[in-house]
Design a protein around this motif. Sequence first.
Motif, PDB file in Angstrom:
ATOM      1  N   MET A   1      34.521  46.861  30.748  1.00  0.00           N
ATOM      2  CA  MET A   1      34.705  47.065  29.230  1.00  0.00           C
ATOM      3  C   MET A   1      36.066  47.562  28.922  1.00  0.00           C
ATOM      4  O   MET A   1      36.705  48.121  29.717  1.00  0.00           O
ATOM      5  CB  MET A   1      33.752  48.317  28.817  1.00  0.00           C
ATOM      6  N   PRO A   2      36.597  47.042  27.791  1.00  0.00           N
ATOM      7  CA  PRO A   2      37.906  47.261  27.493  1.00  0.00           C
ATOM      8  C   PRO A   2      38.353  48.733  27.627  1.00  0.00           C
ATOM      9  O   PRO A   2      37.439  49.628  27.141  1.00  0.00           O
ATOM     10  CB  PRO A   2      38.070  46.858  25.965  1.00  0.00           C
ATOM     11  N   THR A   3      39.280  48.964  28.127  1.00  0.00           N
ATOM     12  CA  THR A   3      39.833  50.366  28.198  1.00  0.00           C
ATOM     13  C   THR A   3      41.154  50.571  27.173  1.00  0.00           C
ATOM     14  O   THR A   3      41.717  51.468  27.233  1.00  0.00           O
ATOM     15  CB  THR A   3      40.405  50.491  29.504  1.00  0.00           C
ATOM     16  N   SER A   4      41.397  49.706  26.240  1.00  0.00           N
ATOM     17  CA  SER A   4      42.653  49.923  25.555  1.00  0.00           C
ATOM     18  C   SER A   4      42.507  48.647  24.111  1.00  0.00           C
ATOM     19  O   SER A   4      41.547  48.463  24.035  1.00  0.00           O
ATOM     20  CB  SER A   4      43.978  49.613  26.084  1.00  0.00           C
ATOM     21  N   THR A   5      43.410  48.711  23.459  1.00  0.00           N
ATOM     22  CA  THR A   5      43.225  47.904  22.500  1.00  0.00           C
ATOM     23  C   THR A   5      43.116  46.693  22.847  1.00  0.00           C
ATOM     24  O   THR A   5      42.847  45.528  22.003  1.00  0.00           O
ATOM     25  CB  THR A   5      44.574  48.078  21.417  1.00  0.00           C
ATOM     26  N   GLN A   6      43.655  46.179  23.981  1.00  0.00           N
ATOM     27  CA  GLN A   6      43.452  44.711  24.637  1.00  0.00           C
ATOM     28  C   GLN A   6      42.029  44.595  25.022  1.00  0.00           C
ATOM     29  O   GLN A   6      41.424  45.082  25.974  1.00  0.00           O
ATOM     30  CB  GLN A   6      44.300  44.726  25.970  1.00  0.00           C
ATOM     31  N   THR A   7      41.146  43.805  24.164  1.00  0.00           N
ATOM     32  CA  THR A   7      39.759  43.600  24.397  1.00  0.00           C
ATOM     33  C   THR A   7      39.244  42.482  25.231  1.00  0.00           C
ATOM     34  O   THR A   7      38.058  42.476  25.399  1.00  0.00           O
ATOM     35  CB  THR A   7      39.197  43.390  22.622  1.00  0.00           C
ATOM     36  N   LYS A   8      40.295  41.709  25.760  1.00  0.00           N
ATOM     37  CA  LYS A   8      39.950  40.591  26.473  1.00  0.00           C
ATOM     38  C   LYS A   8      40.360  40.731  27.881  1.00  0.00           C
ATOM     39  O   LYS A   8      41.598  41.531  27.989  1.00  0.00           O
ATOM     40  CB  LYS A   8      40.476  39.505  26.185  1.00  0.00           C
ATOM     41  N   PRO A   9      39.856  40.709  29.053  1.00  0.00           N
ATOM     42  CA  PRO A   9      40.278  40.850  30.457  1.00  0.00           C
ATOM     43  C   PRO A   9      41.284  39.669  30.542  1.00  0.00           C
ATOM     44  O   PRO A   9      41.660  38.751  30.189  1.00  0.00           O
ATOM     45  CB  PRO A   9      39.235  40.643  31.421  1.00  0.00           C
ATOM     46  N   ILE A  10      42.431  40.275  31.816  1.00  0.00           N
ATOM     47  CA  ILE A  10      43.529  39.249  32.135  1.00  0.00           C
ATOM     48  C   ILE A  10      42.756  38.196  32.999  1.00  0.00           C
ATOM     49  O   ILE A  10      42.144  38.522  33.880  1.00  0.00           O
ATOM     50  CB  ILE A  10      44.356  40.232  32.537  1.00  0.00           C
ATOM     51  N   LEU A  11      43.225  36.943  32.850  1.00  0.00           N
ATOM     52  CA  LEU A  11      43.101  35.892  33.586  1.00  0.00           C
ATOM     53  C   LEU A  11      41.614  35.877  34.325  1.00  0.00           C
ATOM     54  O   LEU A  11      41.603  36.149  35.625  1.00  0.00           O
ATOM     55  CB  LEU A  11      44.414  35.991  34.541  1.00  0.00           C
ATOM     56  N   PRO A  12      40.624  35.864  33.607  1.00  0.00           N
ATOM     57  CA  PRO A  12      39.260  35.849  34.273  1.00  0.00           C
ATOM     58  C   PRO A  12      38.877  34.841  35.069  1.00  0.00           C
ATOM     59  O   PRO A  12      38.145  34.868  35.810  1.00  0.00           O
ATOM     60  CB  PRO A  12      38.365  35.856  32.974  1.00  0.00           C
ATOM     61  N   LYS A  13      39.594  33.642  35.019  1.00  0.00           N
ATOM     62  CA  LYS A  13      39.351  32.290  35.841  1.00  0.00           C
ATOM     63  C   LYS A  13      40.402  32.142  36.912  1.00  0.00           C
ATOM     64  O   LYS A  13      40.504  31.202  37.631  1.00  0.00           O
ATOM     65  CB  LYS A  13      39.340  31.169  34.981  1.00  0.00           C
ATOM     66  N   TRP A  14      41.181  33.135  37.204  1.00  0.00           N
ATOM     67  CA  TRP A  14      42.274  33.097  38.043  1.00  0.00           C
ATOM     68  C   TRP A  14      41.826  32.946  39.551  1.00  0.00           C
ATOM     69  O   TRP A  14      42.475  32.318  40.334  1.00  0.00           O
ATOM     70  CB  TRP A  14      43.296  34.213  38.026  1.00  0.00           C
TER      71      TRP A  14
END
Length: 485
Positions: A239-252
Amino acid sequence: MIFGKIFELFTTVELGNTNILHTIMRQKRNYFFIILAFISIISCKPGDEIDPLEENETQEGNLSFGKSKSVSTYAGTIVSDWNSLQIKLIQATPGYSAPVAARTIAYVNLALYESTVYGLVGYKSLEGQIQGLEKLPKPENGKDYNWALSANAAQYTLLREIYGTTSDVMKSRIDTLRRQTEVKLKAGVDEDEIERSIRFGAAIANSIWEFSKKDGGHEAYNNNFPNEYTRNGGAASWMPTSTQTKPILPKWGSLRAFIKSNIESMPSVKVPFSFEQSSAYFKGAQEVYGLVKTLNGEQKDIMNFWKDGEMSFTSAGHNLAVLNNIARKEGLKMDDMVILNLQMGIALHDATIACMKSKYDTDFMRPVTYIRQTIDPRWTNIEKDDSSPEYTSLPATMAGVTAEILANRFGEEYTFEDETYAQALGKRPYKNFTSYAKEASLAQLYAGNHMRTSIENGVESGRLIAKNVLQLKLKLSSDSTVVNM
């Protein structure tokens, strides 16, 4: 009459021998020595080899490059100067997160290797060993090359493309380094050789650039946090842990790796997720919770030294800086630097792919989320995390890579200092590479960003991937599978 026939034979022998014989003719030795030289040459059996260090010929296939100097004759600073600039580019260019930076380091160093491999005695191209890498440009047989000029052109050309969104100031620095290095390398070199060498390096860079576009990560710096990602929504899910609600590079994790088997090197989940207070997972969260509240001065220093967050060198750039500092200290020649940078680049990138795949396959919540749900609803981690699931730790994985690659070259018990942030935070001393990996990874525990299991298994995974990279068959001899320089 006989000498006329001998001269005709001289002019028709293969190129490698022609250089020797013409040298003899120019020196105006008497015919007796000419005949002896000729007899010696024609008496060689097929397969007999002239010392490549004397001839400065590559052993790549049957190609030869006249009087071209071996890469080992050039200073390693030609490479380390470009490394230093790239580390600054990572920091200065928006969107260069750790995975994006690791990918860039890998492709830049692949171009470095392929632009110089024909001047690396006993080494061969990676065509056919790297997934999808085929039919790279070849230098002209029988022509002289300045491999350092080729490398300089390759670095310049690819950095200009791959950091195309950087500032005008940084683009100017790329241009300046190219010109300054060229001026040094051109002295005393034939104009045709200069032009030929630069053209070859640029051709390699352009081929690697096109190759990089097809791996699934092209221009990822423009979209580190894609909106189209949908969370799994399970009880354990990130789940988001900050104001950044989307995770980084999920398809990497779906990117084309350099070595396919590296994506199979993901660590298994050794501590299953559980909310049970008697579980090992809960105890791991308790460790994070208690440790963050009681950090001593040394632990805080370690945590701050390894922040490597947004708009920093990133953990990828930090590890490259460690390599670069050691290489400068040891005065490595260019051939050592080319091989070492290649191994580091490939391993960092493939480790990043494997780590990100593990993160999104397991999809565990971060410690801050878990602790708030089970221990203390008001608790917070000290440093902002990278907006990705918990398992495993990317900084720890990269630290494992670096420790394994550098220990292979310098020995496990090599002592050194990390000078990456020397001006602001001083230097960090290490008695060996294992202690380096341990400290770099534990910094994430001290910050409250990862549990110990994610850290330790990340280091283990990074080491395994590095070992796979060290098995690349860089050398022509069939028994040289592990590169021990």
